[in-house]
Design an enzyme around this catalytic site. Structure first.
Site, PDB file in Angstrom:
ATOM      1  CB  CYS A 266      -0.935   0.015   1.200  1.00  0.00           C
ATOM      2  SG  CYS A 266      -2.046  -1.388   1.250  1.00  0.00           S
ATOM      3  CB  CYS A 306      -1.312  -7.285 -28.138  1.00  0.00           C
ATOM      4  SG  CYS A 306      -0.182  -7.514 -29.479  1.00  0.00           S
ATOM      5  CB  CYS A 340       9.392  -4.133 -25.074  1.00  0.00           C
ATOM      6  SG  CYS A 340      10.102  -2.581 -25.587  1.00  0.00           S
TER       7      CYS A 340
HETATM    8 ZN   LIG Z   1       9.964  -2.897 -28.031  1.00  0.00          ZN
HETATM    9 ZN   LIG Z   2      -3.450  -1.224  -0.581  1.00  0.00          ZN
END
Ligand SMILES: [Zn+2]
Ligand SMILES: [Zn+2]
Ligand SMILES: [Zn+2]
Ligand SMILES: [Zn+2]
Ligand SMILES: [Zn+2]
Ligand SMILES: [Zn+2]
Ligand SMILES: [Zn+2]
Lengths: 582, 194
Positions: A266, A306, A340
């Site tokens: 958190c 994508c 990547c």
């Molecule tokens: Zn790339």
């Molecule tokens: Zn949290």
């Protein structure tokens, strides 16, 4: 999926596997193919863990009537234990934030004090026994039968009570703690008195506050933060994660009420969110949904989730949305299929430092932040897109697909499962970028390992996303295909592999990558032990497996198992995943 | 809608024992929502000898909502803004009760003059001074009382003459001055708005 059923068959690893793929038992069509994916759950203990972990919930979703019932229940409980009226019990519970045990403890420790603090008089006083009384608010004289008082006996006329009550209700939830108007008196005004004198509209408001208080002032419950959602979540603190999934399907962290953010904690989330708002002006350009095609410079809008982008004809240039590099460069040669994530690598390869100015920028922390933020935000929008796709899939495409391929819709659940998995993975992946941003630069081994894991996660997910998005297209547009079952196998298998990998990734990151720089060989502490499930292709295609292991040699802190691709700590001589020797 | 019948009762009641309390409330104009309260500076404080005017505005929900009060006379006090006259006092906010009155509120303000609460300041500069350098605080407060809260050294007759010279009828000038407690500027304001 129905975990009860699964448990019955738990000793039969095969049937468990089936369940992992699609929730269907119908894998009978092609046993040969099914065998291809068997390695996914190569140890059935793992899947047992998984199932029991899922069915064990440390929270309960409450709708309005559940909340109401619980509230009534607690009030009755206190009323009967302390032998007081329901109205008094409600006042007490509200004062002690709806904690039954706290009310109990305080009451039996010092009843007199509790009564004084809360304003519950032990001996209620009636109105003074005279014919006429002066109202303490309007100063008019009335016959005493048209006067009212709380348990203290301070008389006010009905009109003034109504004004007092109405003002208080319209002032907010403070009306739940209403006291006698006499400034020297702290007698509580109970719900019965309020309801008997308030207008219909005000009574409704009051009841609303009363119900809301049971959630908002209660340490164990919180409202679901999703806009328009009326569910509350009752959480049992202690053990387990804070992630909860509401009845509206929104997943959030019960502790900080931000969107679910495993594997980061958190604090990191709030730091990250603050960082984002501080940097948001600089970041505006990043969020722009279009980039110029690196080849023809026409603006390209990313309309699929994508990262593999294909420019519109006639250009048709295929490139990576993240780095704008040619997609063909994203193969093994550059060290990672579909990967990547490697900011450092990209920098070293010269992608980011063409010019002196760029080199300067590289030193600038903004660029580092930008790298992580862009990937964080991209995964976020990919997730949104995947959610929308999932909805469209369920509302339109499944029916169409069922038509085209002559399959009952019940046999197409694997597609929904795939999309649900994509949505979940995008969420996890998104947060790994916040994780990466805060992973100290000096922890070299961890960083390298982290980037390796993230890269694997990313490529695994890209494969799944590709399959669910693009390969599905052919079956949606064409006629019945004999390849459809093969597609089913592939997608279900990818879904399962990816799920496994991400669950392990989350655990590894939550453990602070503790296997790194430690004695990796000796610890089997759940952490990174079965991360290797990342590649479903490694079995089918040896060449890729080989490429992977050669790539891992430049990651000096780890070696990648040749058989299962698991990234083992350098110190280990035996693969932690499959026990093969190095 | 303000309960005007109650306000009327309050005014009568308050002005009945004006000789004892020194506190008075008078309508600023014909409608009873704008009033002027007067409190004498408490004896034994830097405010002694001053007469402080309080602007009172009654919201629609009065008496269920608290009256809005602020100092019309400039005053140097930790809980009162030296700029705007805004007062930081709980009973004028969340601790208000409809069983309180304008007079009890003014009495509370008077009590506040006697016993500042520098930990809950309205004017941070004054509060700082009060805590760190009480002597300077007391002399500043006394100076402000002298300068702003004393009925001007001009006698009543001189004020009447001044206002009459400005073109207002003498009878009206006298009654107006009386209503505002002899404050020349307030009388002028009232005469102009009438
Ligand atoms: Zn790339
Ligand atoms: Zn949290
Ligand atoms: Zn009354
Ligand atoms: Zn009372
Ligand atoms: Zn919800
Ligand atoms: Zn192009
Ligand atoms: Zn291995």
């Amino acid at each position: 999926m129905d975990s009860e059923d699964d448990m019955h068959d738990a000793n039969d690893a095969e049937s468990l596997d089936d369940d992992f793929y699609s929730g269907e038992t119908a894998m009978d069509s092609d046993d040969g193919d099914a065998a291809d994916y068997e390695f996914i759950d190569n140890d059935s203990d793992d899947s047992d863990d998984l199932l029991s972990r899922r069915s064990q919930q440390n929270y309960t979703i409450l709708n309005e009537s559940d909340i109401h019932l619980r509230q009534e229940d607690d009030i009755m409980k206190i009323a009967s234990i302390l032998s007081i009226s329901n109205v008094a019990a409600a006042i007490l519970l509200r004062h002690y934030n709806w904690s039954v045990s706290k009310v109990n403890d305080e009451w039996f420790a010092d009843e007199e004090k509790v009564r004084r603090v809360v304003g519950l008089l032990e001996d209620p006083r009636a109105l003074p026994n005279v014919k006429e009384l002066t109202c303490g608010i309007c100063f008019e004289v009335y016959s005493s039968d048209s006067m009212r008082s709380a348990a203290c006996g301070h008389p006010f006329c009905v009109t003034c009570w109504q004004g007092y009550i109405s003002t208080s209700i319209n002032d907010g939830p403070g009306c739940l703690m209403l006291r006698c108007p006499d400034p020297s008196c702290s007698a509580a005004v109970g719900q019965d008195m309020i309801v008997s004198m308030a207008s219909h509209e005000d009574t409704e408001k009051y009841q609303r506050y009363f119900l809301r208080s049971f959630v908002e002032d209660n340490r164990k419950t919180k409202w679901c933060p999703a806009p328009g959602c009326d569910y509350a979540v009752d959480f049992i603190v202690g053990g387990g994660t804070f992630d909860v999934t509401c009845g509206c399907s929104y997943s959030f962290c019960w502790n900080c009420t931000e969107e679910a953010h495993r594997p980061v904690d958190c604090d990191t989330v709030s730091k990250w969110i603050m960082k984002n708002s501080a940097e948001s002006e600089n970041m505006n350009w990043i969020l722009a949904n279009s980039k110029p095609c690196p080849k023809c410079k026409r603006p390209i809008e990313k309309n699929q989730g994508c990262m593999h982008i294909t420019c519109t004809p006639p250009c048709k240039f295929e490139f990576c949305w993240l780095c704008l590099g040619a997609w063909s460069d994203h193969g093994e040669r550059t060290g990672g299929f579909y990967a990547c994530n490697r900011y450092e690598a990209a920098k070293q390869e010269g992608v980011y430092d063409d010019t002196e100015k760029r080199r300067e920028m590289a030193k600038n922390s903004l660029e580092r932040y930008t790298h992580y933020y862009e990937r964080w935000a991209t995964n976020q929008s990919s997730r949104q897109k995947a959610l929308a796709d999932l909805q469209q899939m369920q509302s339109i495409h499944l029916e169409k697909l069922s038509d085209r391929q002559g399959q009952p819709e019940s046999q197409l659940k694997f597609i929904t499962e795939a999309w649900l998995q994509i949505v979940e993975c995008r969420r996890v992946l998104k947060w790994t970028y916040a994780y990466g941003y805060y992973l100290p630069e000096r922890e070299h081994g961890k960083r390298q390992f982290f980037e390796y894991l993230q890269g694997e996660a990313e490529s695994g997910l890209e494969r799944l996303h590709q399959c669910a998005e693009k390969e599905l297209q052919t079956y949606l547009t064409g006629g019945p295909s004999k390849d459809f079952n093969e597609f089913r196998m592939k997608l279900a298998g990818l879904t399962s592999v990816t799920r496994n990998y991400f669950e392990n990734l989350v655990r590894a990151l939550e453990n602070g990558l503790s296997d790194v720089d430690g004695h990796g060989g000796s610890s089997r502490t759940g952490g990174t032990r079965s991360l290797g499930a990342g590649s479903s292709k490694s079995r089918g295609s040896r060449s890729k497996g080989a490429a992977r292991s050669s790539r891992a040699t430049d990651d000096s802190a780890h070696w990648s198992c040749e058989y299962c691709t698991f990234a083992n700590a350098k110190s280990a001589t035996v693969c932690q995943m499959c026990q093969q020797r190095r | 809608m303000v309960d005007f019948s109650r306000v009327q009762k309050e005014l009568q009641e308050c002005n009945r024992d004006i000789n004892v309390s020194g506190i008075s409330v008078n309508p600023k104009s014909d409608n009873l929502t704008n009033l002027i309260g007067t409190i004498p500076g408490p004896i034994g404080t830097p405010y002694e000898g001053g007469t402080f005017k309080i602007d009172i505005n009654l919201p629609d929900g009065y008496p269920f909502e608290p009256p809005k009060m602020k100092f019309a006379t400039k005053v140097w006090h930790p809980n009162i803004s030296s700029q705007s006259g805004a007062i930081c006092l709980d009973i004028l906010k969340d601790q208000w009760s409809p069983a309180l009155t304008l007079k009890t509120a003014l009495l509370s303000i008077q009590a506040l003059l006697s016993a500042p609460e520098p930990d809950d300041p309205q004017d941070a500069v004054v509060a700082q001074q009060y805590l760190k350098d009480y002597q300077t605080f007391a002399s500043t407060a006394r100076y402000w009382t002298e300068s702003f809260a004393k009925i001007s050294s001009l006698g009543v007759e001189e004020k009447v003459q001044k206002l009459v010279e400005m073109g207002f009828p003498e009878g009206l000038v006298r009654s107006t001055l009386e209503v505002v407690g002899g404050d020349e500027n307030m009388a002028l304001e009232k005469l102009c708005s009438a």
